[in-house]
Design an enzyme around this catalytic site. Structure first.
Site, PDB file in Angstrom:
ATOM      1  N   GLY A 278       0.780  -1.321  -0.080  1.00  0.00           N
ATOM      2  CA  GLY A 278       0.046  -0.159   0.047  1.00  0.00           C
ATOM      3  C   GLY A 278       0.665   1.327  -0.066  1.00  0.00           C
ATOM      4  N   GLU A 320       4.638  -6.088   1.480  1.00  0.00           N
ATOM      5  CA  GLU A 320       4.008  -6.726   0.259  1.00  0.00           C
ATOM      6  C   GLU A 320       4.011  -5.493  -0.723  1.00  0.00           C
ATOM      7  OE1 GLU A 320       1.512 -10.372   2.023  1.00  0.00           O
ATOM      8  OE2 GLU A 320       0.647  -8.479   1.708  1.00  0.00           O
ATOM      9  N   GLY A 322       3.520  -3.530  -4.102  1.00  0.00           N
ATOM     10  CA  GLY A 322       3.288  -3.613  -5.479  1.00  0.00           C
ATOM     11  C   GLY A 322       3.581  -2.791  -6.514  1.00  0.00           C
ATOM     12  N   ARG A 360      -8.030   3.150 -14.102  1.00  0.00           N
ATOM     13  CA  ARG A 360      -7.936   3.776 -12.618  1.00  0.00           C
ATOM     14  C   ARG A 360      -8.472   5.241 -12.756  1.00  0.00           C
ATOM     15  NH1 ARG A 360      -3.708   5.146 -10.347  1.00  0.00           N
ATOM     16  NH2 ARG A 360      -4.295   4.662  -8.207  1.00  0.00           N
ATOM     17  N   TYR A 364     -11.149   5.010  -9.509  1.00  0.00           N
ATOM     18  CA  TYR A 364     -10.808   5.696  -8.373  1.00  0.00           C
ATOM     19  C   TYR A 364     -10.560   7.051  -8.356  1.00  0.00           C
ATOM     20  CZ  TYR A 364      -8.698   0.953  -7.812  1.00  0.00           C
ATOM     21  OH  TYR A 364      -8.455  -0.388  -7.581  1.00  0.00           O
ATOM     22  N   CYS A 391     -16.599   3.908 -25.631  1.00  0.00           N
ATOM     23  CA  CYS A 391     -18.109   4.809 -25.891  1.00  0.00           C
ATOM     24  C   CYS A 391     -18.656   4.938 -24.471  1.00  0.00           C
ATOM     25  CB  CYS A 391     -18.879   3.839 -26.586  1.00  0.00           C
ATOM     26  SG  CYS A 391     -18.303   3.311 -28.186  1.00  0.00           S
ATOM     27  N   GLU A 392     -17.631   5.838 -23.566  1.00  0.00           N
ATOM     28  CA  GLU A 392     -18.136   6.175 -22.348  1.00  0.00           C
ATOM     29  C   GLU A 392     -17.600   7.550 -22.041  1.00  0.00           C
ATOM     30  OE1 GLU A 392     -19.370   4.619 -19.521  1.00  0.00           O
ATOM     31  OE2 GLU A 392     -19.854   2.654 -20.586  1.00  0.00           O
ATOM     32  N   TYR A 421      -1.253  -1.610 -11.845  1.00  0.00           N
ATOM     33  CA  TYR A 421      -2.800  -1.609 -12.079  1.00  0.00           C
ATOM     34  C   TYR A 421      -3.348  -1.099 -13.383  1.00  0.00           C
ATOM     35  CZ  TYR A 421      -2.172  -2.994  -7.193  1.00  0.00           C
ATOM     36  OH  TYR A 421      -1.628  -3.659  -5.954  1.00  0.00           O
TER      37      TYR A 421
HETATM   38  C1  LIG Z   1      -3.031  -5.163  -3.129  1.00  0.00           C
HETATM   39  C2  LIG Z   1      -2.197  -5.729  -2.182  1.00  0.00           C
HETATM   40  C3  LIG Z   1      -1.034  -5.586  -2.093  1.00  0.00           C
HETATM   41  C4  LIG Z   1      -0.186  -4.393  -2.684  1.00  0.00           C
HETATM   42  O1  LIG Z   1      -0.584  -3.156  -2.706  1.00  0.00           O
HETATM   43  P1  LIG Z   1       0.282  -2.160  -3.273  1.00  0.00           P
HETATM   44  O2  LIG Z   1      -0.772  -0.866  -2.998  1.00  0.00           O
HETATM   45  O3  LIG Z   1       0.233  -2.449  -5.026  1.00  0.00           O
HETATM   46  O4  LIG Z   1       1.412  -1.928  -2.532  1.00  0.00           O
HETATM   47  C5  LIG Z   1      -0.211  -5.938  -1.130  1.00  0.00           C
HETATM   48  N1  LIG Z   1      -0.705  -6.922  -0.141  1.00  0.00           N
HETATM   49  C6  LIG Z   1      -2.197  -7.353  -0.110  1.00  0.00           C
HETATM   50  C7  LIG Z   1      -2.676  -8.320   0.799  1.00  0.00           C
HETATM   51  C8  LIG Z   1      -2.666  -6.640  -1.227  1.00  0.00           C
HETATM   52  O5  LIG Z   1      -4.150  -7.073  -1.452  1.00  0.00           O
END
Ligand SMILES: *Cc1c(COP(=O)(O)O)cnc(C)c1O
Length: 463
Positions: A278, A320, A322, A360, A364, A391-392, A421
Site C-alpha cells: 500500500g 508486500e 506492488g 484507474r 478511483y 463509448c463512455e 494496475y
Molecule cells: C494489493 C495488495 C498489496 C499491494 O498493494 P500496493 O498498493 O500495490 O502496494 C499487498 N498486499 C495485499 C494483501 C494486497 O491485497
C-alpha cells in the site's frame, strides 16, 4: 461519492474536481524525475527516451498504445526494497500490480518473494520458475481447486481470510497429508488516508477477520488446534497509495497486541507479522513518496518498540509492495487522434487507448500527468483532458493536465507511472486489443507481453 462521470458531462458530475491545476508548470517540456522511470530523459531532438531508446523508434517498432517498462529501474527498486529490509525481513512483490513471466524471473534474480491471489497468478509464477516456498497465496474467496493446488505445490504460506477458509485449508492439507504454513489476515480498524474504494482495513469490508470483538483471537484459537495448519503469523494490509506512516503504526501496534494475547492465552509466540503493502508513489509532482529505507526503518522501529513494551521477541516482518515497485517504472505511450477545443472549458485530446488500458481514472478518480513525448514545444500551455476512444464519457485517462497548444494529431504523448494496475486491470471493452508491455534496458527493447490481436479476440468467441 459517485464513481463515474455524469452522462450529461463532467460539469454535472460530482467527481470532477475542477481546476486541480491552477497554473501550468513553469516548463511543459520538463520531466519530473519523481513521476518518470529512472532512465527516462529527452534526447537532443527533444524526444523522450527510456533505456536510451527514443519513443518515436519505439512507437514505430511496437505501435501504440503500449506500455514501456524500464527494466533497470524495476530491478533497482526490487534491490532497494530487499536491501532496506535486510535479512530479518521478507519482501513479497504483490503480483496483482503487474505480473508476467519476465517479471517473475526478475524478482527471483533480485531476491524477492511473490504474492499471488488467484490460480492464474500462481500458474504464471510457477511456470516462470518461482520456487513455491517463496510464494504467498492471498484472497478472500480462494476456490477449493486453488487451495488444493497451492497446498499440493507447497506454497510458502496461505493467508487465511475467513473462518470458513481456516477449516477449508486445514481440511485440504490434512487430506493431502500436509501441514500448510498459514497466516491469518486481520482487519485492524484502520482506514488508510486514501480513496475510499481502495482502503481495505476498516471493518465494513470483505477482507480479513476483525480484531474487534475477539474475532481474530478466536480465529487464532481455531487455527492452532487444527492439525493441517502451521500458524506462523498475523497479516494486516491497510490500504493503497498511502503516504502517511501513522496508519501502519496503529496497525502494527494492534497486531502486536494480538501476538501478546496469543502468548498469554496459548503460550505460543507467533514468529511473523506481515504489514502488507500500500505504499504510495508519485503520480503527479504533488505526491511525496517515501524511500524503501525510510519505510523499513519506520516499520522496524514501530514493531521493535511495541514488542519490547509487550515483552515479546521481535517477530520476522514481511511487507508486500506492488505499486511502489512497478508503478513508477512504466509509462503508456499513445498517439493523438483528434483534438477538440471547448471554448472556455478545456481541450479534449483523444488517444488510441483509454479506459481499456487504464481504468484507474474512471474507477478511483486517480490522477495522472502527461507529456508531449515525440518532440518538445515552446507553444503556450493549454488545459487538456486526455480521453480514450471508448463509448463512455467517463473514459478519461488524465483529467486535468497542461499540454502545449500546438499539439497535433500524430503527436505521441506519454502518461507516466502506469506500471501498476493498468495492464493488470486492462479489459477488452469495445473489443479493444490490450496493449503490449515492452521492457527496455540498456538500449534493448523486448516485448514481455505481446499486443493482443483480433485473432486472440475471435479465438475465445466460439461462434
Ligand atoms: C494489493 C495488495 C498489496 C499491494 O498493494 P500496493 O498498493 O500495490 O502496494 C499487498 N498486499 C495485499 C494483501 C494486497 O491485497
Amino acid at each position: 461519492m459517485s464513481r463515474s462521470a455524469h452522462p450529461a458531462g463532467p460539469r454535472h458530475a460530482d467527481v470532477m474536481t475542477e481546476g486541480h491545476y491552477t497554473a501550468p508548470p513553469a516548463d511543459l517540456n520538463a520531466l519530473d524525475e519523481k513521476v518518470w522511470a529512472r532512465t527516462v530523459t529527452r534526447d537532443e531532438d527533444g524526444v523522450i527516451t527510456v533505456g536510451g531508446i527514443g519513443v518515436t523508434r519505439l512507437a514505430e517498432e511496437f505501435g501504440t498504445p503500449a506500455y514501456f517498462l524500464d527494466e533497470s529501474d524495476f530491478r533497482a527498486r526490487c534491490r532497494a526494497w530487499a536491501d532496506a529490509f535486510g535479512r530479518d525481513a521478507d519482501v513479497f512483490y504483490a503480483g496483482k500490480a503487474f505480473l508476467s513471466r519476465a517479471v517473475v524471473r526478475w524478482l527471483q534474480e533480485e531476491g524477492l518473494n511473490l504474492d499471488v491471489c488467484s490460480g492464474g497468478e500462481l500458474t504464471c509464477a510457477l511456470d516462470a520458475g518461482m520456487p513455491a516456498e517463496r510464494i504467498a497465496f492471498h484472497g478472500n474467496n480462494k476456490t477449493v481447486a486453488e487451495i488444493e493446488r497451492a497446498v499440493a505445490v507447497g506454497v510458502g504460506r496461505i493467508v487465511l481470510d475467513s473462518f470458513q477458509e481456516i477449516a477449508r485449508v486445514a481440511h485440504i492439507a490434512q487430506r493431502l497429508g500436509k501441514r500448510q504454513r498459514v497466516q491469518i489476515r486481520v482487519t485492524v480498524g484502520v482506514e488508510a488516508h486514501t480513496h475510499e474504494f481502495i482502503a481495505t482495513a476498516h471493518e465494513d469490508q470483505k477482507f480479513g477477520i476483525a480484531l474487534a470483538g475477539g474475532q481474530a483471537a478466536e480465529a487464532v484459537r481455531r487455527a492452532l488446534t487444527l492439525d493441517g495448519l502451521e500458524l506462523i503469523g498475523i497479516h494486516s494490509h491497510i490500504g493503497s497509495q498511502i503516504f502517511d506512516m501513522a496508519g501502519f503504526e496503529v496497525s502494527a501496534r494492534r497486531v502486536v497486541q494480538l501476538l501478546a494475547e496469543v502468548r498469554d492465552e496459548h503460550g505460543v509466540e507467533l514468529p511473523e507479522i506481515d504489514l502488507g503493502g500500500g505504499l504510495g508513489i508519485a503520480y503527479t509532482s504533488e505526491d511525496d513518496p517515501r524511500e524503501p529505507h525510510e519505510i523499513a526503518k519506520a516499520l522496524g522501529d514501530i514493531v521493535t518498540r511495541e514488542c519490547e513494551a509487550a515483552g515479546l521477541a521481535t517477530p520476522r516482518i514481511s511487507v508486500e509492495p506492488g505499486r511502489a515497485i512497478v508503478g513508477p517504472t512504466a509509462f503508456t505511450l499513445y498517439e493523438v487522434g483528434t483534438i477538440k477545443p471547448l471554448e472556455g472549458l478545456r481541450t479534449y485530446v483523444s488517444v488510441d487507448g483509454g479506459m481499456s488500458d487504464n481504468i484507474r481514472t474512471a474507477l478511483y478518480d486517480a490522477e495522472y500527468t502527461v507529456a508531449l513525448a515525440s518532440r518538445t514545444s515552446d507553444a503556450e500551455p493549454m488545459l487538456a483532458r486526455v480521453v480514450g476512444k471508448h463509448c463512455e464519457s467517463g473514459d478519461i485517462v488524465v483529467k486535468d493536465a497542461f499540454l502545449p497548444s500546438d499539439l497535433a494529431p500524430g503527436d505521441l504523448i506519454a502518461v507516466p507511472a502506469t506500471g501498476a494496475y493498468c495492464r493488470s486491470m486492462a479489459s477488452n471493452y469495445n473489443h479493444a486489443l490490450r496493449p503490449p508491455v515492452v521492457a527496455v534496458r540498456d538500449g534493448q527493447a523486448r516485448v514481455i507481453v505481446r499486443r493482443e490481436t483480433e485473432e486472440d479476440l475471435l479465438c475465445l468467441d466460439v461462434g
